[in-house]
Write an enzyme that holds these catalytic residues in place. Structure first.
Site, PDB file in Angstrom:
ATOM      1  N   PRO A   1       0.798  -1.238   0.000  1.00 42.98           N
ATOM      2  CA  PRO A   1       0.000   0.000   0.000  1.00 42.98           C
ATOM      3  C   PRO A   1       0.832   1.290   0.000  1.00 42.98           C
ATOM      4  O   PRO A   1       0.277   2.374   0.168  1.00 42.98           O
ATOM      5  CB  PRO A   1      -0.799  -0.125   1.296  1.00 42.98           C
ATOM      6  CG  PRO A   1       0.138  -0.856   2.209  1.00 42.98           C
ATOM      7  CD  PRO A   1       0.887  -1.843   1.335  1.00 42.98           C
ATOM      8  N   GLU A   2       2.140   1.192  -0.204  1.00 45.35           N
ATOM      9  CA  GLU A   2       3.002   2.372  -0.088  1.00 45.35           C
ATOM     10  C   GLU A   2       2.534   3.549  -0.945  1.00 45.35           C
ATOM     11  O   GLU A   2       2.592   4.707  -0.522  1.00 45.35           O
ATOM     12  CB  GLU A   2       4.454   2.016  -0.477  1.00 45.35           C
ATOM     13  CG  GLU A   2       5.175   1.148   0.533  1.00 45.35           C
ATOM     14  CD  GLU A   2       5.078  -0.339   0.223  1.00 45.35           C
ATOM     15  OE1 GLU A   2       5.989  -1.079   0.603  1.00 45.35           O
ATOM     16  OE2 GLU A   2       4.073  -0.747  -0.405  1.00 45.35           O
ATOM     17  N   VAL A   3       2.077   3.255  -2.168  1.00 49.87           N
ATOM     18  CA  VAL A   3       1.713   4.348  -3.083  1.00 49.87           C
ATOM     19  C   VAL A   3       0.524   5.158  -2.568  1.00 49.87           C
ATOM     20  O   VAL A   3       0.327   6.308  -2.972  1.00 49.87           O
ATOM     21  CB  VAL A   3       1.404   3.810  -4.504  1.00 49.87           C
ATOM     22  CG1 VAL A   3       2.671   3.258  -5.144  1.00 49.87           C
ATOM     23  CG2 VAL A   3       0.308   2.749  -4.470  1.00 49.87           C
TER      24      VAL A   3
ATOM     25  N   ILE B   1       0.191   6.386   0.318  1.00 51.11           N
ATOM     26  CA  ILE B   1       0.655   7.469   1.189  1.00 51.11           C
ATOM     27  C   ILE B   1       1.867   8.184   0.587  1.00 51.11           C
ATOM     28  O   ILE B   1       2.604   8.871   1.287  1.00 51.11           O
ATOM     29  CB  ILE B   1       0.979   6.952   2.612  1.00 51.11           C
ATOM     30  CG1 ILE B   1       2.030   5.824   2.578  1.00 51.11           C
ATOM     31  CG2 ILE B   1      -0.274   6.488   3.311  1.00 51.11           C
ATOM     32  CD1 ILE B   1       2.527   5.429   3.956  1.00 51.11           C
TER      33      ILE B   1
ATOM     34  N   PHE C   1       4.650   6.918  -0.934  1.00 52.46           N
ATOM     35  CA  PHE C   1       5.963   6.293  -0.831  1.00 52.46           C
ATOM     36  C   PHE C   1       6.224   5.382  -2.024  1.00 52.46           C
ATOM     37  O   PHE C   1       5.290   4.822  -2.616  1.00 52.46           O
ATOM     38  CB  PHE C   1       6.085   5.477   0.460  1.00 52.46           C
ATOM     39  CG  PHE C   1       6.405   6.312   1.669  1.00 52.46           C
ATOM     40  CD1 PHE C   1       7.706   6.462   2.104  1.00 52.46           C
ATOM     41  CD2 PHE C   1       5.395   6.971   2.361  1.00 52.46           C
ATOM     42  CE1 PHE C   1       8.007   7.230   3.210  1.00 52.46           C
ATOM     43  CE2 PHE C   1       5.680   7.756   3.465  1.00 52.46           C
ATOM     44  CZ  PHE C   1       6.990   7.883   3.895  1.00 52.46           C
TER      45      PHE C   1
END
Length: 216
Positions: A134-136, A138, A140
């Site tokens: 799920p980084e994208v 937030i 990242f």
């Protein structure tokens, strides 16, 4: 003070458990260093045939600790490079350890936690486990885990998982080839131990050489 890792041997299998359940076993500098030390210690033990990496509490690992994420914003370029290098060393160390390392995933394995599971030689999961990058969501870039995922999947599917940020089930992970086996949650611990204990029935030296050849 609570131990950040729980370690015990079950016959020829060493169980290493991330033990920050109140933080969903999020990765910070201390935990990463502890896991690396535990892996090196297990690698030096000639009596072992297999290592199982799991998580305490409700989840396997939720990725980077919030404090570690906040530190990125104020850290220097060199400090952030060193942090990235430390995580990369953990992923590479799993491949350098001579015996098989099995990720036993329950609950969620997200972001760096998903990368940690994927970095292991084998992955088993409960039927209710969830995975994702799920980084994208937030802002990242999932840089470290991208290299690990790309080794396990083709470009098209890796691109989708890394850039859309959705969670996927254990069954979906099994279909993708990111999970070897899915076991019922109720009997998960016994099933994992039985699965890992298969390495007591084969030649350790042959498994060592096979792992080395496969990755080199």
């Amino acid at each position: 003070m609570t131990e950040i890792l729980k370690i015990f041997d079950e016959s020829v299998v060493r169980m290493i458990t991330l033990n920050r359940p109140e933080k969903r076993n999020a990765l910070n500098d201390e935990l990463i260093a502890a896991v690396k030390a535990a892996l090196r210690d297990a690698d030096a033990d000639e009596s072992l045939r297999c290592i199982v990496l799991g998580g305490a509490g409700k989840d396997f690992c939720s990725g980077a600790d919030l404090s570690a994420i906040q530190k990125i914003a104020t850290a220097s370029y060199e400090e952030n490079i060193e942090d990235a290098r430390s995580l990369a060393e953990l992923f590479l160390l799993i491949r350098e350890v001579r015996i098989p390392v099995i990720a036993a995933v329950h609950g969620r394995a997200l972001a760096g936690g998903c990368g940690l599971a994927t970095a292991c030689d084998l992955v088993v999961a409960t039927n209710t486990a969830r995975f994702g990058y799920p980084e994208v969501k937030i802002g990242f870039v999932p840089a470290m885990v991208a290299g690990i995922l790309r080794r396990n999947l083709g470009e098209k599917m890796s691109f989708e998982l890394l850039t859309q940020g959705f969670e996927y089930s254990a069954e979906e992970a099994l279909h993708l080839g990111l999970v070897n086996h899915v076991f019922d949650e109720e009997s998960f611990e016994a099933a994992v131990l039985e699965y890992a204990s298969q390495y007591a029935k084969v030649s350790r030296s042959a498994v060592e050489m096979t792992k080395h050849l496969l990755y080199s």
